[in-house]
Structures are given as C-alpha cells and as structure tokens.
Design a protein around this motif. Structure first.
Motif, PDB file in Angstrom:
ATOM      1  N   THR A  93       0.833  -1.208   0.000  1.00 25.69           N
ATOM      2  CA  THR A  93       0.000   0.000   0.000  1.00 25.69           C
ATOM      3  C   THR A  93       0.862   1.251   0.000  1.00 25.69           C
ATOM      4  O   THR A  93       0.607   2.191  -0.757  1.00 25.69           O
ATOM      5  CB  THR A  93      -0.950   0.007   1.214  1.00 25.69           C
TER       6      THR A  93
ATOM      7  N   LEU B  15       0.866   3.856  -3.034  1.00 25.75           N
ATOM      8  CA  LEU B  15       0.557   5.256  -2.735  1.00 25.75           C
ATOM      9  C   LEU B  15       1.647   6.186  -3.266  1.00 25.75           C
ATOM     10  O   LEU B  15       1.354   7.211  -3.900  1.00 25.75           O
ATOM     11  CB  LEU B  15       0.380   5.449  -1.226  1.00 25.75           C
TER      12      LEU B  15
ATOM     13  N   VAL C 250     -11.609  11.131  -4.017  1.00 25.05           N
ATOM     14  CA  VAL C 250     -11.299  10.236  -2.912  1.00 25.05           C
ATOM     15  C   VAL C 250     -11.356   8.776  -3.365  1.00 25.05           C
ATOM     16  O   VAL C 250     -10.790   7.899  -2.716  1.00 25.05           O
ATOM     17  CB  VAL C 250     -12.237  10.502  -1.705  1.00 25.05           C
ATOM     18  N   LYS C 251     -11.981   8.522  -4.516  1.00 21.78           N
ATOM     19  CA  LYS C 251     -12.049   7.155  -5.047  1.00 21.78           C
ATOM     20  C   LYS C 251     -10.659   6.551  -5.210  1.00 21.78           C
ATOM     21  O   LYS C 251     -10.487   5.346  -5.054  1.00 21.78           O
ATOM     22  CB  LYS C 251     -12.775   7.130  -6.405  1.00 21.78           C
ATOM     23  N   ILE C 252      -9.670   7.391  -5.511  1.00 17.10           N
ATOM     24  CA  ILE C 252      -8.314   6.874  -5.726  1.00 17.10           C
ATOM     25  C   ILE C 252      -7.786   6.176  -4.471  1.00 17.10           C
ATOM     26  O   ILE C 252      -7.066   5.182  -4.562  1.00 17.10           O
ATOM     27  CB  ILE C 252      -7.340   7.993  -6.191  1.00 17.10           C
ATOM     28  N   LEU C 253      -8.167   6.658  -3.297  1.00 12.85           N
ATOM     29  CA  LEU C 253      -7.714   6.022  -2.063  1.00 12.85           C
ATOM     30  C   LEU C 253      -8.276   4.603  -1.938  1.00 12.85           C
ATOM     31  O   LEU C 253      -7.557   3.666  -1.571  1.00 12.85           O
ATOM     32  CB  LEU C 253      -8.107   6.866  -0.849  1.00 12.85           C
ATOM     33  N   TRP C 254      -9.553   4.440  -2.258  1.00 15.24           N
ATOM     34  CA  TRP C 254     -10.171   3.111  -2.216  1.00 15.24           C
ATOM     35  C   TRP C 254      -9.589   2.213  -3.303  1.00 15.24           C
ATOM     36  O   TRP C 254      -9.402   1.009  -3.092  1.00 15.24           O
ATOM     37  CB  TRP C 254     -11.689   3.212  -2.356  1.00 15.24           C
ATOM     38  N   GLN C 255      -9.276   2.810  -4.452  1.00 13.12           N
ATOM     39  CA  GLN C 255      -8.677   2.035  -5.541  1.00 13.12           C
ATOM     40  C   GLN C 255      -7.277   1.549  -5.165  1.00 13.12           C
ATOM     41  O   GLN C 255      -6.909   0.406  -5.457  1.00 13.12           O
ATOM     42  CB  GLN C 255      -8.647   2.879  -6.817  1.00 13.12           C
ATOM     43  N   ILE C 256      -6.515   2.410  -4.515  1.00  8.67           N
ATOM     44  CA  ILE C 256      -5.176   2.025  -4.058  1.00  8.67           C
ATOM     45  C   ILE C 256      -5.271   0.876  -3.060  1.00  8.67           C
ATOM     46  O   ILE C 256      -4.515  -0.095  -3.135  1.00  8.67           O
ATOM     47  CB  ILE C 256      -4.434   3.237  -3.451  1.00  8.67           C
ATOM     48  N   LEU C 257      -6.204   0.966  -2.133  1.00 10.81           N
ATOM     49  CA  LEU C 257      -6.398  -0.119  -1.162  1.00 10.81           C
ATOM     50  C   LEU C 257      -6.821  -1.410  -1.859  1.00 10.81           C
ATOM     51  O   LEU C 257      -6.354  -2.497  -1.494  1.00 10.81           O
ATOM     52  CB  LEU C 257      -7.437   0.289  -0.111  1.00 10.81           C
TER      53      LEU C 257
ATOM     54  N   SER D 162      -3.791  -2.874  -3.731  1.00 14.89           N
ATOM     55  CA  SER D 162      -2.858  -3.409  -2.735  1.00 14.89           C
ATOM     56  C   SER D 162      -3.372  -4.718  -2.148  1.00 14.89           C
ATOM     57  O   SER D 162      -2.598  -5.666  -1.954  1.00 14.89           O
ATOM     58  CB  SER D 162      -2.637  -2.393  -1.623  1.00 14.89           C
TER      59      SER D 162
ATOM     60  N   TRP E 294      -7.031   4.873 -14.695  1.00 16.35           N
ATOM     61  CA  TRP E 294      -5.828   5.580 -14.291  1.00 16.35           C
ATOM     62  C   TRP E 294      -5.016   6.006 -15.501  1.00 16.35           C
ATOM     63  O   TRP E 294      -4.261   6.959 -15.450  1.00 16.35           O
ATOM     64  CB  TRP E 294      -4.955   4.696 -13.408  1.00 16.35           C
TER      65      TRP E 294
END
Length: 147
Positions: A16, A20, A39-46, A49, A96
C-alpha cells in the motif's frame, strides 16, 4: 493461520505504501501538482494493494520446506506477472491511464517494477535482520548453556 494473517498484513502495508508513492508520482507527472483527484483513488489504491497481497497466503510459511533457487525464481516471476496483470488491469478499469497512451503505460510499468523491487528489498532486509537477531540469541543461549 495467525502467522499467515500477520504476513498478509505486513506485506499489505508495504505494498500500500509503495502503491501510494507510485500514485503520487504518476499523478504528479501526468496531471501536475495541482491535480484535482477524487477520494475514489484512495479506495482504488487499497483495492489494488489487497489483490496484490493475496498471493502471500499461498506461500508456505513453513521454514522446513525451503524452495530451491529455481523454485524461488519461478515463484517470484509468477508473482511479478500476477502483479503486472492486476495493476494494469485494475488501472485500466479505474481509468488511471489509457493503453492508447504509450508513455503512460510505459511509466506505469516502470513504477510497477520500482514498487515491486522496493517492497522485495524491504522484505529481504527485514527478514535478514530477523535472522541475524535469532542467530545472535542462539549464540547467547549456547554461551549461557556452556557456563
């Protein structure tokens, strides 16, 4: 099972962090430092990962079953291919980048390789430090036993 869960959470955290950092670099290069992102990018990163961490559950944590060098190389190669498929596939799904933009895909691949290498180096150094610590404690135990 607790050992595998601990290993999964450890690798998830490392992946993660790497994803990030890669996302920050990618967005900075292609969108600029003033990019407005959701903020969707944070959920996508999670999500990316988490999916990239799952194969760790398939690795045997039993130290008595060591892999040969060829076996370890094959496992690393398969895992690297898996990570590429996941990141490029989900990256496309999450929009992305576009496969029509070769520079974006190439840069994404460079970031995948960098994150993969950094995570593996961190894991190696951590495992090596653990092994050195255990060896030191074993020597101390032997020394105390002789006295």
């Amino acid at each position: 099972m607790a050992e595998k869960l601990k290993m999964l959470m450890d690798i998830f955290g490392k992946i993660t962090f790497g994803v990030l950092m890669a996302a920050a670099v990618f967005i900075s290069v292609f969108e600029g430092f003033d990019a407005q992102i959701s903020v969707k990018i944070l959920w996508q990163i999670l999500a990316v990962s988490a999916v990239c961490s799952v194969p760790v559950l398939m690795f045997d944590s039993d130290a008595s079953k060591e892999l040969s060098k060829k076996g370890m190389f094959a496992r690393q190669l398969l895992y690297f291919i898996f990570v590429n498929i996941v990141v490029l596939g989900l990256g496309k799904l999450f929009e992305w980048f576009s496969f029509q933009n070769f520079s974006m895909v190439l840069f994404m691949e460079v970031l995948i390789i960098a994150v993969y290498a950094v995570v593996n180096i961190i894991c190696y150094l951590s495992d090596r430090a653990d092994a050195q610590s255990m060896n030191k404690k074993l020597l101390e135990m032997k020394k105390n036993k002789k006295e």
